[in-house]
Design an enzyme around this catalytic site. Structure first.
Site, mmCIF file in Angstrom:
data_model
loop_
_atom_site.group_PDB
_atom_site.id
_atom_site.type_symbol
_atom_site.label_atom_id
_atom_site.label_comp_id
_atom_site.label_asym_id
_atom_site.label_seq_id
_atom_site.Cartn_x
_atom_site.Cartn_y
_atom_site.Cartn_z
ATOM 1 N N LYS A 33 6.605 -9.917 -12.382
ATOM 2 C CA LYS A 33 5.114 -10.161 -11.853
ATOM 3 C C LYS A 33 4.905 -11.640 -11.792
ATOM 4 O O LYS A 33 5.053 -12.520 -12.878
ATOM 5 C CB LYS A 33 4.218 -9.748 -12.915
ATOM 6 C CG LYS A 33 2.824 -9.950 -12.817
ATOM 7 C CD LYS A 33 2.008 -9.162 -13.691
ATOM 8 C CE LYS A 33 0.396 -9.650 -13.430
ATOM 9 N NZ LYS A 33 -0.626 -9.157 -14.639
ATOM 10 N N ASP A 51 -4.675 -15.348 -12.321
ATOM 11 C CA ASP A 51 -5.013 -14.157 -12.458
ATOM 12 C C ASP A 51 -6.682 -14.226 -12.998
ATOM 13 O O ASP A 51 -6.880 -14.140 -14.091
ATOM 14 C CB ASP A 51 -4.625 -13.126 -13.450
ATOM 15 C CG ASP A 51 -5.105 -11.988 -13.428
ATOM 16 O OD1 ASP A 51 -5.787 -11.573 -12.590
ATOM 17 O OD2 ASP A 51 -4.809 -10.951 -14.415
ATOM 18 N N LYS A 66 -12.799 -11.712 -14.451
ATOM 19 C CA LYS A 66 -12.575 -11.832 -16.166
ATOM 20 C C LYS A 66 -13.420 -12.563 -16.590
ATOM 21 O O LYS A 66 -14.170 -13.736 -15.924
ATOM 22 C CB LYS A 66 -11.244 -12.234 -16.587
ATOM 23 C CG LYS A 66 -9.969 -11.669 -16.354
ATOM 24 C CD LYS A 66 -8.735 -12.399 -16.719
ATOM 25 C CE LYS A 66 -7.569 -11.763 -16.258
ATOM 26 N NZ LYS A 66 -7.245 -10.504 -17.132
ATOM 27 N N ASP A 94 0.155 -15.898 -15.899
ATOM 28 C CA ASP A 94 0.578 -14.539 -15.365
ATOM 29 C C ASP A 94 1.886 -14.493 -14.582
ATOM 30 O O ASP A 94 1.834 -13.262 -13.885
ATOM 31 C CB ASP A 94 -0.737 -13.915 -14.887
ATOM 32 C CG ASP A 94 -1.025 -12.724 -15.071
ATOM 33 O OD1 ASP A 94 -0.295 -11.798 -15.665
ATOM 34 O OD2 ASP A 94 -1.746 -12.028 -14.397
ATOM 35 N N ASP A 129 -8.815 -6.364 -11.523
ATOM 36 C CA ASP A 129 -7.799 -6.799 -12.610
ATOM 37 C C ASP A 129 -6.451 -6.267 -13.142
ATOM 38 O O ASP A 129 -5.841 -6.846 -13.798
ATOM 39 C CB ASP A 129 -8.775 -7.115 -13.741
ATOM 40 C CG ASP A 129 -8.394 -8.419 -14.717
ATOM 41 O OD1 ASP A 129 -7.451 -9.073 -14.227
ATOM 42 O OD2 ASP A 129 -8.961 -8.479 -15.697
ATOM 43 N N GLU A 135 -3.804 -5.789 -11.441
ATOM 44 C CA GLU A 135 -3.212 -6.079 -10.077
ATOM 45 C C GLU A 135 -1.837 -6.360 -10.238
ATOM 46 O O GLU A 135 -0.979 -6.263 -9.548
ATOM 47 C CB GLU A 135 -3.780 -7.726 -9.612
ATOM 48 C CG GLU A 135 -3.138 -8.823 -10.434
ATOM 49 C CD GLU A 135 -3.475 -8.945 -11.731
ATOM 50 O OE1 GLU A 135 -4.302 -8.384 -12.459
ATOM 51 O OE2 GLU A 135 -2.721 -9.774 -12.520
ATOM 52 N N ARG A 149 0.624 -4.270 -11.532
ATOM 53 C CA ARG A 149 1.208 -3.236 -11.258
ATOM 54 C C ARG A 149 1.149 -3.067 -9.499
ATOM 55 O O ARG A 149 2.020 -2.167 -9.271
ATOM 56 C CB ARG A 149 0.378 -1.771 -11.913
ATOM 57 C CG ARG A 149 -1.120 -1.585 -11.641
ATOM 58 C CD ARG A 149 -1.694 -0.999 -12.491
ATOM 59 N NE ARG A 149 -2.070 -1.507 -13.843
ATOM 60 C CZ ARG A 149 -2.845 -1.173 -14.881
ATOM 61 N NH1 ARG A 149 -2.862 0.057 -14.972
ATOM 62 N NH2 ARG A 149 -3.017 -1.900 -16.169
#
Ligand code: BES
Ligand code: MN
Ligand code: ZN
Length: 510
Positions: A272, A277, A284, A295, A354, A356, A358
């Site tokens: 990932k 993020d 967030k 991230d 959020d 994201e 996956r």
């Protein structure tokens, strides 16, 4: 990075700024560990008594600096705590050595050269000391920003150790030399991953990350292919495009491949790589976005592991997939309610932008599956739920194959990375049902770290052994440094992936 040398010299005669010795916690006070005999002799055999008088206990991470007596060349002795003394006839755990060496290296920031005279019974123990010292001596030095580097040095109490001399081993012994060389390579690659995580997100966007992969690819003879936003759109990578479309810095999918002419197995690693993020439209709140440059730690770990495999010349093919995007809110961002068509054709209703990780991983896992590798491991700072479940130092290990999951978990333990196996309960899948798509990117809150794993499973070909590592907790260390773990990026999962590649090359795994 600090230089590593092997030396046959005695701790008494080696020219260095400090000699590092080990001290363990015994039932009746501190016990001086093997390797420190020459130093103890210079103290007339009273080193344990001196340490006790100074308040040393031998507890893990404790460091005590002593002025050296006249019999030693080095002016300072640093006694580092190894924790509880092992049972009779047993050696110190490698992780105790690694952490002690790391603590010592941190305590000696500002010195130029230190001689490590810790108890090394065999080549692997020497490798652990070398690894711990090199990882502990890490400090983030922003490229082209000498002022900031200097500031970091100050915060870390001085420039990192320039030279680490390893004593007690047998430098002419092939196994010792190989263990030290391996440790130097692995530590350098862990530090590469740390550097990438620590880079500010305005300096490391998807394009810059891909460029770093291309540069390393040239240096180490790796095949690097980069799909830019045009290629991603054309190729049907709806997950990566859907996450990246809100940002002015467009997404990338990088394939970085190491091949060995005699390899019998192929390992695919998927990372990932969200370079920042923000949460996207499901923004967030403040308090949750300050560290979100971390991230991309999964992609950094994968990148470093592939380079490690190449540098170590492992007899296995390792393909890294870096799913790179920046998750931002804007007029062009994916909305909660949008449906994305993922690589391979499955559709996903995005209920929360959020969630994201996956989405980018779904595309990358489906693409990686097409090449039918023998096994796939993905690494991701995927869920806050995994941090709530396992804390800040332990990553979760999930997968579709119990034996492979157990192997990866045991390998993590062996290399000194804290991990724990977690299940993928089938009943959680239903919570992701969607009226407008094959499924949604969110379900119920309970067990949502496992639910994320179940989402990923949808994109892995069923006959490929797959493991998912959720490193959201250990990837980024916010509190005080300990052992060989610095503040900031930790390089979590790199050592596990490298050992997995070595074990696969050796034919140890199915
Ligand atoms: N990158 C975060 C997960 C994360 C949290 C990493 C803390 C490191 C530290 C991820 O993209 C995320 O936001 N996950 C959400 C998912 C939720 C919206 C279903 C989460 O865990 O809250
Ligand atoms: Mn997120
Ligand atoms: Zn994320």
């Amino acid at each position: 990075m600090s230089a590593l040398t092997l030396s046959t010299s005695s701790a008494a005669t080696l020219r260095a700024d400090a000699v590092v010795i080990g001290v363990a916690k015994g039932p009746k006070g501190p016990v001086v560990a093997a390797g420190a005999e020459a130093v103890d002799k210079a103290f007339d055999g009273k080193l344990a008594a001196v340490l006790e008088a100074l308040g040393a206990t031998g507890g893990e991470g404790e460091t005590t600096k002593l002025p050296a007596p006249s019999g030693l060349k080095a002016p300072v002795v640093l006694a580092v705590g190894l924790g509880d003394a092992p049972a009779k006839d047993e050696d110190f755990a490698h992780e105790a050595l690694r952490r002690a060496a790391g603590s010592a290296a941190r305590a000696l920031a500002g010195s130029k050269k230190a001689a490590f005279a810790l108890p090394v019974e065999d080549a692997d123990a020497a490798g652990a000391v070398a690894e711990g010292a090199l990882l502990g001596a890490y400090s983030y030095r922003p490229a082209g920003n000498a002022a900031a580097a200097k500031k970091n040095d100050k915060a870390d109490k001085g420039a990192p150790l320039a030279e680490i001399a390893l004593l007690g081993g047998k430098p002419r012994d092939k196994a010792f030399k190989a263990a030290a060389e391996r440790a130097a390579t692995v530590a350098e690659e862990v530090n590469r991953a740390r550097d990438l995580v620590n880079m500010p997100p305005n300096e490391l966007d998807p394009k810059a990350f891909a460029a770093a992969a291309q540069t390393a690819g040239k240096e180490f003879g790796l095949k690097v292919e980069v799909l830019d936003e045009k290629a991603l759109l054309k190729g049907g990578f709806g997950g990566i495009m859907g996450v990246g479309r809100g940002s002015d810095a467009p997404p990338r999918l990088v394939r970085i491949g190491y091949t060995h002419p005699k390899a019998e197995k192929t390992l695919a690693l998927v990372g990932k790589g969200i370079t920042y993020d923000s949460g996207g439209i499901s923004l967030k709140p403040a308090g949750h976005n300050e560290t979100m440059k971390c991230d991309m730690a999964g992609a950094a770990a994968v990148f470093a592991a592939v380079v490690s495999a190449a540098r170590l010349g492992l007899r296995v093919n390792v393909t890294g997939w870096l799913a790179l995007a920046e998750n931002m809110p804007s007029g062009s961002a994916t909305r909660p309610g949008d449906v994305l068509k993922m690589y391979g054709g499955k559709t996903v209703e995005v209920l929360n932008t959020d969630a994201e990780g996956r989405l980018v991983l779904g595309d990358a896992l489906a693409r990686a599956s097409e090449e039918t590798p023998d096994a796939i491991v993905d690494v991701a700072t995927l869920t806050g739920a995994m941090v709530l479940a396992l804390g800040n130092r332990t990553f979760g290990v999930m997968g579709n194959d119990d034996a492979f999951r157990t192997s990866v978990f045991e390998i993590a333990e062996e290399v000194g990375e804290q991990a724990w196996p977690m299940p993928l309960p089938a009943e959680l899948r239903k919570a992701m049902d969607s009226p407008v798509a094959d499924f949604a990117n969110m379900g119920e809150r309970m067990g949502s770290g496992l639910l994320a794993g179940i989402f990923l499973k949808e994109f892995v070909a069923e006959d490929i052994a797959w493991v998912h590592l959720d490193i959201a907790g250990p990837a980024y260390h916010e509190s005080a440094p300990y052992g060989y773990t610095p503040k900031g990026g930790t390089g979590s999962a790199v050592r596990t992936l490298v050992r997995l590649a070595e074990r696969t090359a050796a034919g140890d795994l199915g």
